[in-house]
Scaffold this active site. Structure first.
Site, PDB file in Angstrom:
ATOM      1  N   ASP A   1      40.290  24.590  27.060  1.00  0.00           N
ATOM      2  CA  ASP A   1      38.908  23.985  26.959  1.00  0.00           C
ATOM      3  C   ASP A   1      38.231  22.818  26.767  1.00  0.00           C
ATOM      4  O   ASP A   1      39.688  22.470  25.435  1.00  0.00           O
ATOM      5  CB  ASP A   1      37.813  25.372  26.456  1.00  0.00           C
TER       6      ASP A   1
ATOM      7  N   ALA B   1      33.211  43.078  46.833  1.00  0.00           N
ATOM      8  CA  ALA B   1      33.075  43.701  46.123  1.00  0.00           C
ATOM      9  C   ALA B   1      31.756  45.134  45.331  1.00  0.00           C
ATOM     10  O   ALA B   1      31.345  45.904  44.702  1.00  0.00           O
ATOM     11  CB  ALA B   1      33.804  43.523  44.634  1.00  0.00           C
ATOM     12  N   ARG B   2      30.635  43.678  45.833  1.00  0.00           N
ATOM     13  CA  ARG B   2      29.637  44.153  44.938  1.00  0.00           C
ATOM     14  C   ARG B   2      28.365  45.309  46.713  1.00  0.00           C
ATOM     15  O   ARG B   2      28.834  46.411  45.954  1.00  0.00           O
ATOM     16  CB  ARG B   2      28.307  42.999  45.289  1.00  0.00           C
TER      17      ARG B   2
ATOM     18  N   ARG C   1      20.030  20.816  41.400  1.00  0.00           N
ATOM     19  CA  ARG C   1      20.934  21.328  41.571  1.00  0.00           C
ATOM     20  C   ARG C   1      21.923  20.246  42.242  1.00  0.00           C
ATOM     21  O   ARG C   1      23.140  20.076  42.077  1.00  0.00           O
ATOM     22  CB  ARG C   1      21.014  22.207  43.104  1.00  0.00           C
TER      23      ARG C   1
ATOM     24  N   HIS D   1      35.340  49.745  53.465  1.00  0.00           N
ATOM     25  CA  HIS D   1      36.583  48.776  53.633  1.00  0.00           C
ATOM     26  C   HIS D   1      34.612  47.799  53.684  1.00  0.00           C
ATOM     27  O   HIS D   1      34.241  48.321  55.187  1.00  0.00           O
ATOM     28  CB  HIS D   1      36.986  49.133  54.500  1.00  0.00           C
TER      29      HIS D   1
ATOM     30  N   ASN E   1      30.828  27.068  40.199  1.00  0.00           N
ATOM     31  CA  ASN E   1      29.917  27.051  41.104  1.00  0.00           C
ATOM     32  C   ASN E   1      29.731  25.556  41.384  1.00  0.00           C
ATOM     33  O   ASN E   1      29.376  24.634  40.597  1.00  0.00           O
ATOM     34  CB  ASN E   1      28.797  27.695  40.965  1.00  0.00           C
ATOM     35  N   PRO E   2      29.504  25.082  42.430  1.00  0.00           N
ATOM     36  CA  PRO E   2      29.311  25.727  43.020  1.00  0.00           C
ATOM     37  C   PRO E   2      30.763  26.354  44.522  1.00  0.00           C
ATOM     38  O   PRO E   2      31.351  24.491  44.646  1.00  0.00           O
ATOM     39  CB  PRO E   2      28.239  25.070  44.954  1.00  0.00           C
TER      40      PRO E   2
ATOM     41  N   ASP F   1      32.835  27.213  46.967  1.00  0.00           N
ATOM     42  CA  ASP F   1      33.121  26.807  48.125  1.00  0.00           C
ATOM     43  C   ASP F   1      33.358  25.090  48.259  1.00  0.00           C
ATOM     44  O   ASP F   1      34.496  24.282  48.644  1.00  0.00           O
ATOM     45  CB  ASP F   1      32.750  27.420  49.144  1.00  0.00           C
TER      46      ASP F   1
ATOM     47  N   HIS G   1      30.161  31.837  48.959  1.00  0.00           N
ATOM     48  CA  HIS G   1      29.520  32.208  48.289  1.00  0.00           C
ATOM     49  C   HIS G   1      27.929  31.954  47.647  1.00  0.00           C
ATOM     50  O   HIS G   1      27.947  30.954  46.739  1.00  0.00           O
ATOM     51  CB  HIS G   1      30.290  31.864  47.219  1.00  0.00           C
TER      52      HIS G   1
ATOM     53  N   ALA H   1      29.687  22.364  33.223  1.00  0.00           N
ATOM     54  CA  ALA H   1      28.988  22.444  32.956  1.00  0.00           C
ATOM     55  C   ALA H   1      27.812  22.981  33.224  1.00  0.00           C
ATOM     56  O   ALA H   1      27.307  23.752  33.931  1.00  0.00           O
ATOM     57  CB  ALA H   1      27.938  20.939  33.246  1.00  0.00           C
TER      58      ALA H   1
ATOM     59  N   SER I   1      37.027  30.982  44.838  1.00  0.00           N
ATOM     60  CA  SER I   1      37.183  33.040  44.482  1.00  0.00           C
ATOM     61  C   SER I   1      36.133  33.337  45.828  1.00  0.00           C
ATOM     62  O   SER I   1      36.029  34.252  45.775  1.00  0.00           O
ATOM     63  CB  SER I   1      36.604  33.386  43.358  1.00  0.00           C
TER      64      SER I   1
ATOM     65  N   ASP J   1      30.856  39.164  45.574  1.00  0.00           N
ATOM     66  CA  ASP J   1      30.225  39.575  47.005  1.00  0.00           C
ATOM     67  C   ASP J   1      31.284  41.090  47.465  1.00  0.00           C
ATOM     68  O   ASP J   1      29.784  41.859  47.142  1.00  0.00           O
ATOM     69  CB  ASP J   1      29.524  38.765  47.579  1.00  0.00           C
TER      70      ASP J   1
HETATM   71  N1  LIG Z   1      33.050  31.719  42.210  1.00  0.00           N
HETATM   72  C1  LIG Z   1      32.170  32.722  41.210  1.00  0.00           C
HETATM   73  O1  LIG Z   1      32.280  34.337  41.811  1.00  0.00           O
HETATM   74  C2  LIG Z   1      30.989  32.931  39.839  1.00  0.00           C
HETATM   75  C3  LIG Z   1      30.316  34.351  38.840  1.00  0.00           C
HETATM   76  C4  LIG Z   1      30.168  33.767  38.123  1.00  0.00           C
HETATM   77  C5  LIG Z   1      30.221  32.361  37.077  1.00  0.00           C
HETATM   78  N2  LIG Z   1      30.783  31.599  38.427  1.00  0.00           N
HETATM   79  C6  LIG Z   1      30.846  30.032  37.579  1.00  0.00           C
HETATM   80  O2  LIG Z   1      32.008  29.384  36.602  1.00  0.00           O
HETATM   81  C7  LIG Z   1      31.454  29.069  35.958  1.00  0.00           C
HETATM   82  C8  LIG Z   1      31.866  29.184  34.167  1.00  0.00           C
HETATM   83  O3  LIG Z   1      30.654  30.019  33.984  1.00  0.00           O
HETATM   84  P1  LIG Z   1      30.816  30.666  32.397  1.00  0.00           P
HETATM   85  O4  LIG Z   1      29.435  31.761  32.006  1.00  0.00           O
HETATM   86  O5  LIG Z   1      31.934  30.866  32.174  1.00  0.00           O
HETATM   87  O6  LIG Z   1      30.105  29.799  31.408  1.00  0.00           O
HETATM   88  P2  LIG Z   1      30.553  27.977  29.817  1.00  0.00           P
HETATM   89  O7  LIG Z   1      29.511  27.597  29.942  1.00  0.00           O
HETATM   90  O8  LIG Z   1      30.771  29.874  29.509  1.00  0.00           O
HETATM   91  O9  LIG Z   1      31.934  28.003  29.964  1.00  0.00           O
HETATM   92  C9  LIG Z   1      32.173  26.907  30.684  1.00  0.00           C
HETATM   93  C10 LIG Z   1      33.048  26.614  30.306  1.00  0.00           C
HETATM   94  O10 LIG Z   1      34.774  25.242  30.345  1.00  0.00           O
HETATM   95  C11 LIG Z   1      34.256  24.426  29.137  1.00  0.00           C
HETATM   96  N3  LIG Z   1      34.121  23.229  29.856  1.00  0.00           N
HETATM   97  C12 LIG Z   1      33.754  22.221  30.670  1.00  0.00           C
HETATM   98  N4  LIG Z   1      33.455  21.206  31.375  1.00  0.00           N
HETATM   99  C13 LIG Z   1      35.480  21.299  30.583  1.00  0.00           C
HETATM  100  C14 LIG Z   1      36.362  20.077  30.642  1.00  0.00           C
HETATM  101  N5  LIG Z   1      36.119  18.836  31.435  1.00  0.00           N
HETATM  102  N6  LIG Z   1      37.000  20.667  30.635  1.00  0.00           N
HETATM  103  C15 LIG Z   1      38.176  21.985  30.027  1.00  0.00           C
HETATM  104  N7  LIG Z   1      36.735  22.541  29.732  1.00  0.00           N
HETATM  105  C16 LIG Z   1      35.646  22.778  30.099  1.00  0.00           C
HETATM  106  C17 LIG Z   1      32.669  24.603  28.951  1.00  0.00           C
HETATM  107  O11 LIG Z   1      33.505  23.809  27.418  1.00  0.00           O
HETATM  108  C18 LIG Z   1      33.319  25.078  28.264  1.00  0.00           C
HETATM  109  O12 LIG Z   1      33.464  26.983  27.443  1.00  0.00           O
HETATM  110  C19 LIG Z   1      30.076  28.830  35.937  1.00  0.00           C
HETATM  111  O13 LIG Z   1      30.313  27.557  37.184  1.00  0.00           O
HETATM  112  C20 LIG Z   1      29.631  29.765  37.261  1.00  0.00           C
HETATM  113  O14 LIG Z   1      29.259  29.146  37.861  1.00  0.00           O
HETATM  114  C21 LIG Z   1      31.054  31.856  39.770  1.00  0.00           C
END
Ligand SMILES: NC(=O)c1ccc[n+]([C@@H]2O[C@H](COP(=O)([O-])OP(=O)(O)OC[C@H]3O[C@@H](n4cnc5c(N)ncnc54)[C@H](O)[C@@H]3O)[C@@H](O)[C@H]2O)c1
Length: 320
Positions: A39, A154-155, A92, A172, A124-125, A127, A179, A84, A147, A152
């Site tokens: 991180d 699973a939901r 967005r 199924h 996210n986003p 895709d 997403h 971020a 992912s 989705d």
């Molecule tokens: N694809 C999905 O189905 C799905 C589902 C839930 C959340 N998400 C996404 O997952 C992401 C993370 O969500 P979260 O709740 O864990 O957020 P979070 O803010 O808790 O964690 C993100 C982490 O990334 C770190 N970070 C930022 N820039 C970095 C870098 N350059 N190198 C290393 N680490 C860095 C931050 O310090 C932070 O700890 C979000 O984009 C969220 O939208 C995706």
């Protein structure tokens, strides 16, 4: 098949809510030999690793440690959850640009370490960022995936199982596409224990009520994330388990069909976009895209979802 990895090492970039929920679930499943957390906030990674490592006496044997760039070199799978947060008033598109820059910088580091890993994008986003990561890496398309709509789906399965009062393992069902808002339920592929969904659903509903229930279920899947975010600010446990499912399919070469986000090159009449479609997952990532015989309006929904994503990619690339 001879393994191309020395050990089952999973590197998680982003030790926030999603990264650590996944790490916790993965450790309990006993699927990995090593879990490294990276991180940008080093103290956060240290703290999360200590907290997770205190469960070591109760997990299957696994090493859990703070990771660094050099860990990409011998990783089996690198899971990108770094991102971020949306700042107040931020658009967005602005957030997308920020996260695309983060993903590109991480991918550059991965490539510079001559990694043989599979990259799994979660940020996210998802895709759009999977496409960004794939193009930046220059790797084969099967090795850089997102992912997608695994969570989705699973939901969707959960809601059908509740409505029909049947084991979710017998349901199924697939959500396809982005997403996000343009995803859709592929009802024509949905069944309970081999019984077409409309037949099983009608048997599980008050007379004549199944069409309304069908609509409610599809709507609730789409709105799930919004509801959870309204209640508690973020979603992380469900995605944590979905990631364990994807990573397990890769590490154990399971050949599982999962709706990961993958690059389409003509399948379903779609090109140059990553989105969630049923894909056979194994040791080398996406081994095959399953081209399901969707009914015409579902095929159109998938193409519409692809257009939404193509537009987002164009916006990202537009000169500023
Ligand atoms: N694809 C999905 O189905 C799905 C589902 C839930 C959340 N998400 C996404 O997952 C992401 C993370 O969500 P979260 O709740 O864990 O957020 P979070 O803010 O808790 O964690 C993100 C982490 O990334 C770190 N970070 C930022 N820039 C970095 C870098 N350059 N190198 C290393 N680490 C860095 C931050 O310090 C932070 O700890 C979000 O984009 C969220 O939208 C995706």
């Amino acid at each position: 098949m001879e393994s191309m990895w020395k050990s089952r090492k999973v590197v998680i970039v982003g030790a926030g809510a999603v990264g650590t929920s996944f790490a916790y679930a993965l450790a309990q499943k006993g699927l990995a030999d090593e879990i490294s957390l990276v991180d940008a906030n080093h103290d956060l990674a240290e703290g999360q690793v200590l907290d997770l490592a205190h469960g070591l006496p109760y997990y299957a044997p696994v090493q859990i440690r703070v990771g660094h760039k050099k860990d990409y070199g011998d990783a089996s799978i690198i899971v990108l959850t770094a991102g971020a947060k949306q700042a107040p008033g931020e658009t967005r598109l602005n957030l997308l640009q920020k996260n695309a820059a983060i993903i590109e910088a991480i991918v550059d580091d991965i490539v510079s370490e001559n990694s043989q890993a599979i990259i799994l994008v979660v940020t996210n986003p998802v895709d759009v960022l999977t496409h960004v990561a794939l193009k930046r890496s220059g790797w084969p398309k099967g090795r850089v995936i997102g992912s997608g709509t695994v969570l989705d789906s699973a939901r969707f399965r959960y809601l059908i199982s509740r409505h029909c009062n049947v084991d979710v393992g017998n349901v199924h069902a697939y959500i396809l596409g982005e997403h996000g808002d343009s995803e859709f339920a592929a009802w024509s592929m949905t069944n309970v224990a081999g019984v077409p969904m409309d037949d099983y659903g009608a048997l599980s509903s008050a007379p004549g009520d199944w069409p309304a229930q069908r609509e409610r279920i599809a709507r609730e899947v789409k709105e799930s994330a919004y509801h959870i975010i309204n209640y508690k600010g973020a979603t992380y446990y469900g995605i944590g388990m979905a990631l364990v499912r994807i990573v397990g399919a890769i590490l154990q070469d399971q050949r599982s069909v999962l709706t990961v986000s993958t690059f389409l090159d003509g399948e379903y009449g779609i090109r140059d976009v990553c989105l969630g479609v049923p894909s056979v997952m194994g040791r080398t990532g996406v081994m095959k895209i399953v081209e399901a015989p969707l009914i015409p309006h579902e095929r159109e929904s998938l193409q519409e979802s692809a257009r939404t994503l193509q537009k987002a990619l164009q916006d990202l690339r537009a000169p500023r």
